[in-house]
Scaffold this motif. Structure first.
Motif, PDB file in Angstrom:
ATOM      1  N   GLY A 260       0.494  -1.262   0.076  1.00 31.06           N
ATOM      2  CA  GLY A 260       0.363   0.062   0.051  1.00 31.06           C
ATOM      3  C   GLY A 260       0.641   1.647  -0.310  1.00 31.06           C
ATOM      4  O   GLY A 260       2.181   0.892   0.002  1.00 31.06           O
ATOM      5  N   PRO A 261       0.453   2.347   0.581  1.00 30.31           N
ATOM      6  CA  PRO A 261       1.188   3.515   0.699  1.00 30.31           C
ATOM      7  C   PRO A 261       2.555   3.829   1.427  1.00 30.31           C
ATOM      8  O   PRO A 261       2.776   4.340   1.287  1.00 30.31           O
ATOM      9  N   ARG A 262       2.318   2.905   2.379  1.00 33.72           N
ATOM     10  CA  ARG A 262       3.631   2.067   3.240  1.00 33.72           C
ATOM     11  C   ARG A 262       3.512   0.628   3.542  1.00 33.72           C
ATOM     12  O   ARG A 262       2.534   0.331   4.129  1.00 33.72           O
ATOM     13  N   PRO A 263       3.840   0.183   2.198  1.00 33.01           N
ATOM     14  CA  PRO A 263       3.904  -1.021   2.521  1.00 33.01           C
ATOM     15  C   PRO A 263       5.208  -1.695   3.416  1.00 33.01           C
ATOM     16  O   PRO A 263       5.882  -1.418   4.255  1.00 33.01           O
ATOM     17  N   TYR A 264       4.845  -3.272   4.038  1.00 30.86           N
ATOM     18  CA  TYR A 264       5.163  -3.574   5.612  1.00 30.86           C
ATOM     19  C   TYR A 264       5.281  -5.261   4.754  1.00 30.86           C
ATOM     20  O   TYR A 264       4.551  -5.611   3.572  1.00 30.86           O
ATOM     21  N   SER A 265       6.087  -5.550   5.459  1.00 30.65           N
ATOM     22  CA  SER A 265       5.767  -7.729   5.841  1.00 30.65           C
ATOM     23  C   SER A 265       5.551  -7.407   7.160  1.00 30.65           C
ATOM     24  O   SER A 265       6.856  -7.034   8.214  1.00 30.65           O
ATOM     25  N   LEU A 266       5.279  -8.911   7.499  1.00 37.89           N
ATOM     26  CA  LEU A 266       5.315  -9.129   9.041  1.00 37.89           C
ATOM     27  C   LEU A 266       5.786 -10.759   9.366  1.00 37.89           C
ATOM     28  O   LEU A 266       5.540 -11.435   8.164  1.00 37.89           O
ATOM     29  N   THR A 267       6.456 -11.714   9.749  1.00 37.99           N
ATOM     30  CA  THR A 267       6.514 -13.216  10.278  1.00 37.99           C
ATOM     31  C   THR A 267       5.539 -13.701  11.090  1.00 37.99           C
ATOM     32  O   THR A 267       4.052 -12.635  10.774  1.00 37.99           O
ATOM     33  N   LEU A 268       4.871 -14.377  10.810  1.00 38.69           N
ATOM     34  CA  LEU A 268       3.678 -15.505  11.556  1.00 38.69           C
ATOM     35  C   LEU A 268       4.456 -14.936  12.950  1.00 38.69           C
ATOM     36  O   LEU A 268       2.801 -14.356  13.755  1.00 38.69           O
ATOM     37  N   ASP A 269       4.929 -14.343  13.473  1.00 40.26           N
ATOM     38  CA  ASP A 269       5.160 -14.293  15.368  1.00 40.26           C
ATOM     39  C   ASP A 269       4.659 -13.089  15.278  1.00 40.26           C
ATOM     40  O   ASP A 269       4.023 -12.312  16.402  1.00 40.26           O
ATOM     41  N   GLU A 270       4.946 -11.835  14.648  1.00 39.96           N
ATOM     42  CA  GLU A 270       4.706 -10.945  14.219  1.00 39.96           C
ATOM     43  C   GLU A 270       3.011 -10.294  14.397  1.00 39.96           C
ATOM     44  O   GLU A 270       2.895  -9.515  14.927  1.00 39.96           O
ATOM     45  N   LEU A 271       2.352 -11.320  13.724  1.00 39.74           N
ATOM     46  CA  LEU A 271       0.917 -10.937  13.130  1.00 39.74           C
ATOM     47  C   LEU A 271       0.361 -11.759  14.754  1.00 39.74           C
ATOM     48  O   LEU A 271      -0.600 -10.628  15.424  1.00 39.74           O
ATOM     49  N   ARG A 272       0.890 -12.125  15.639  1.00 40.47           N
ATOM     50  CA  ARG A 272       0.737 -13.458  16.510  1.00 40.47           C
ATOM     51  C   ARG A 272       0.249 -12.149  17.779  1.00 40.47           C
ATOM     52  O   ARG A 272      -0.326 -12.273  18.369  1.00 40.47           O
ATOM     53  N   ALA A 273       1.488 -11.071  17.039  1.00 41.68           N
ATOM     54  CA  ALA A 273       1.335 -10.052  18.586  1.00 41.68           C
ATOM     55  C   ALA A 273       0.611  -9.122  18.447  1.00 41.68           C
ATOM     56  O   ALA A 273       0.723  -8.560  19.260  1.00 41.68           O
TER      57      ALA A 273
END
Length: 382
Positions: A260-273
């Protein structure tokens, strides 16, 4: 009285069965017609939920959350019930299909044309729809596109048939209709027995298949192609991870990418947090089965907001599966902004199984099951 049709160049074809008359055909048509209308209306709703035009994508309602479960359940229930009704209707009228000469006037020609198209389209729709509930496609064409197109042909032929046949239908619509005086009185009890047998057949077919959609009838679900009680984590699976070619190699070093305008990515652990939310929503599939389940995960609107998306943003969801008609799915803003729409990480309190979309899948209210994308790898703000 036997029905005799003298075909050209051959001996007469004689039909000795009784009740091949307009009264019987009209009585069965009173049941078959509404069943076809329900199938058509719910089928059109299903089609536009799966394949909305651009002008409709942001207007599709996300509530009631169980809406698609009801409409598609009705579609399949009435479609299966219509099969014995169609066979009974054809039994009542089939001597007329052999009438000679085939065309006696313009009105008769229109009647014959409407009947030919109506019978062919009705048989095609009901039996291809039945095979779809078994996920068996022994034909070279796209089921969704052709089934939808033929539905409109069927409705057109039905309207033409009703217009041409209306005088006869009107004469035999009720028990007190004028046309019934021309029928033998002795046929009355036999006709009632025939209609009772047809009703019993429709009831038996419905009761033994509707349990895949209606929880209260689950104990009678003897002949439905799918039982909602059977499957990993207590929920059926249409497309397995093996069929989608999603395995350990594909999931190695998995990260969710949000573009998106501020793209990013997350690991599964980061999603769970991230803040986790729990919702109870049904999976409702186009084949007719459905079941509610408890899902836990991150709200899609939170993920999009973090990427800089505005409240009117739509999203494209891309699965890790290698191919498939629904590998890429889009959601309008009514879904993306709904607090019930999750990127689910858990099902029934347990980590998603691989067949249910591990590590993450979409779950949204009032959506066909094919659009509840599994094995999500990427969200793209539109």
């Amino acid at each position: 009285m036997p029905f005799t049709s003298p075909p050209r160049g051959g001996p007469p074809v004689t039909f000795k069965g009784r009740l091949h008359d307009a009264r019987t055909a009209t009585a069965i048509g009173r049941w078959l017609g509404p069943a076809m209308v329900v199938c058509f209306v719910t089928g059109v709703l299903s089609h536009y939920l799966q394949h909305p035009p651009v002008w409709l994508a942001d207007r599709l309602p996300s509530h009631p959350s169980w809406g698609y479960r009801v409409t598609q359940g009705l579609h399949v229930i009435f479609g299966i019930a219509a099969i014995p009704l169609l066979l009974a209707k054809l039994w009542a009228v089939y001597p007329r299909l052999f009438a000679w000469p085939p065309v006696r006037s313009l009105r008769h020609g229109l009647e014959r044309l409407s009947v030919a198209v109506l019978v062919a389209a009705g048989i095609f729709e009901l039996f291809t729809g039945l095979l779809n509930t078994f996920q068996w496609y022994p034909w070279p064409f796209s089921f969704v596109a052709v089934h939808y197109a033929v539905a409109w042909v069927l409705v057109g032929a039905l309207l033409l048939h009703l217009a041409v046949q209306w005088p006869r239908i009107r004469d035999h619509w009720s028990l007190r209709s004028a046309g019934t005086r021309a029928l033998p009185a002795a046929d009355g009890p036999d006709r009632r027995q025939l209609l009772g047998a047809v009703a019993a057949g429709v009831g038996a077919v419905t009761l033994t298949t509707a349990g895949q959609s209606v929880t209260a009838l689950g104990a009678l679900d003897l002949f439905a192609p799918r039982s909602p009680e059977h499957g990993p984590q207590g929920l059926p699976v249409n497309r397995t991870a093996a069929a989608a070619a999603v395995g350990e190699a594909v999931l190695a070093d998995w990260r969710l990418t949000v573009d998106g305008p501020r793209p990013y990515s997350l690991t599964l652990d980061e999603l769970r947090a991230m803040p986790q939310h729990e919702v109870t929503l049904p999976i409702a599939c186009v084949e007719g089965w459905s079941k509610s389940a408890r899902w836990t995960g991150v709200r899609v609107r939170d993920l999009l907001e973090r990427a800089g998306a505005g409240p009117g943003a739509r999203v494209r969801v891309v699965s890790l599966e290698a191919s498939g008609a629904y590998r890429v799915m889009e959601m309008g803003r009514t879904y993306t902004q709904d607090p019930l729409t999750l990127l689910a990480l858990r099902l029934g309190g347990e980590v998603l199984s691989l067949d249910h979309g591990y590590p993450a899948r979409i779950i949204a209210p009032n959506r066909p099951g094919v659009l509840q994308t599994k094995w999500v790898g990427r969200l793209e703000v539109l």
